[in-house]
Design a protein around this motif. Sequence first.
Motif, PDB file in Angstrom:
ATOM      1  N   THR A   6     -10.379  16.670 -22.700  1.00  0.00           N
ATOM      2  CA  THR A   6      -9.365  16.317 -23.672  1.00  0.00           C
ATOM      3  C   THR A   6      -9.708  16.956 -25.012  1.00  0.00           C
ATOM      4  O   THR A   6     -10.841  16.880 -25.472  1.00  0.00           O
ATOM      5  CB  THR A   6      -9.291  14.785 -23.843  1.00  0.00           C
ATOM      6  N   ALA A   7      -8.699  17.571 -25.619  1.00  0.00           N
ATOM      7  CA  ALA A   7      -8.905  18.161 -26.934  1.00  0.00           C
ATOM      8  C   ALA A   7      -8.991  17.048 -27.972  1.00  0.00           C
ATOM      9  O   ALA A   7      -8.313  16.036 -27.877  1.00  0.00           O
ATOM     10  CB  ALA A   7      -7.751  19.106 -27.262  1.00  0.00           C
ATOM     11  N   ARG A   8      -9.819  17.270 -28.962  1.00  0.00           N
ATOM     12  CA  ARG A   8      -9.956  16.321 -30.073  1.00  0.00           C
ATOM     13  C   ARG A   8      -9.086  16.791 -31.224  1.00  0.00           C
ATOM     14  O   ARG A   8      -8.768  17.973 -31.334  1.00  0.00           O
ATOM     15  CB  ARG A   8     -11.423  16.236 -30.495  1.00  0.00           C
ATOM     16  N   ARG A   9      -8.710  15.874 -32.098  1.00  0.00           N
ATOM     17  CA  ARG A   9      -7.855  16.205 -33.238  1.00  0.00           C
ATOM     18  C   ARG A   9      -8.676  16.328 -34.509  1.00  0.00           C
ATOM     19  O   ARG A   9      -9.635  15.592 -34.725  1.00  0.00           O
ATOM     20  CB  ARG A   9      -6.794  15.130 -33.449  1.00  0.00           C
ATOM     21  N   LEU A  10      -8.230  17.244 -35.367  1.00  0.00           N
ATOM     22  CA  LEU A  10      -8.815  17.446 -36.681  1.00  0.00           C
ATOM     23  C   LEU A  10      -7.645  17.678 -37.636  1.00  0.00           C
ATOM     24  O   LEU A  10      -6.886  18.625 -37.452  1.00  0.00           O
ATOM     25  CB  LEU A  10      -9.749  18.657 -36.674  1.00  0.00           C
ATOM     26  N   VAL A  11      -7.479  16.800 -38.616  1.00  0.00           N
ATOM     27  CA  VAL A  11      -6.380  16.925 -39.567  1.00  0.00           C
ATOM     28  C   VAL A  11      -6.920  17.528 -40.856  1.00  0.00           C
ATOM     29  O   VAL A  11      -7.854  16.998 -41.461  1.00  0.00           O
ATOM     30  CB  VAL A  11      -5.696  15.562 -39.831  1.00  0.00           C
ATOM     31  N   VAL A  12      -6.319  18.657 -41.263  1.00  0.00           N
ATOM     32  CA  VAL A  12      -6.722  19.387 -42.462  1.00  0.00           C
ATOM     33  C   VAL A  12      -5.472  19.637 -43.301  1.00  0.00           C
ATOM     34  O   VAL A  12      -4.556  20.317 -42.855  1.00  0.00           O
ATOM     35  CB  VAL A  12      -7.385  20.734 -42.097  1.00  0.00           C
ATOM     36  N   ALA A  13      -5.445  19.050 -44.497  1.00  0.00           N
ATOM     37  CA  ALA A  13      -4.313  19.231 -45.420  1.00  0.00           C
ATOM     38  C   ALA A  13      -2.974  18.954 -44.737  1.00  0.00           C
ATOM     39  O   ALA A  13      -2.016  19.692 -44.903  1.00  0.00           O
ATOM     40  CB  ALA A  13      -4.338  20.635 -46.020  1.00  0.00           C
TER      41      ALA A  13
END
Length: 134
Positions: A6-13
């Motif tokens: 499963t891909a992980r999420r990373l929120v940037v701006a």
Amino acid sequence: MARKKTARRLVVAGATYLWSLRHSHRSLGNGRYEACCETLVIRLFGARGRLHVSFGGSPGRLVPDGYFMPSGAVGTAGGPVLNLHEPGTVRAVLDEALVRGWDPDDPPTAEMDGWALFEAVAARRARAAVQPAV
């Protein structure tokens, strides 16, 4: 049954990136392996592009004087270690890839040598560690 990664999420701006890490190597038999490689895959959610950042080794020699540790950590002799499972490290890799021209919406898969990014990413991580939390 094989477990789906499963891909992980990373929120940037406000933008959501998906990332995953995989390890590959060539088996020599008798529990021995060579040519280990950690590959970080990053993509912007909804965009066409994909980035593969590989920290690879060659048979009998790791490039450049790099080494692998268990579970996604890479480092250099006497130098820093990056844990590729940490979101902060992934963010530093992403930031460096963007500075070096990666376009998340460019359709072909982009390949980058992780060892070429290593020092800049390690410096970003070090700066982030000393900045006060806001």
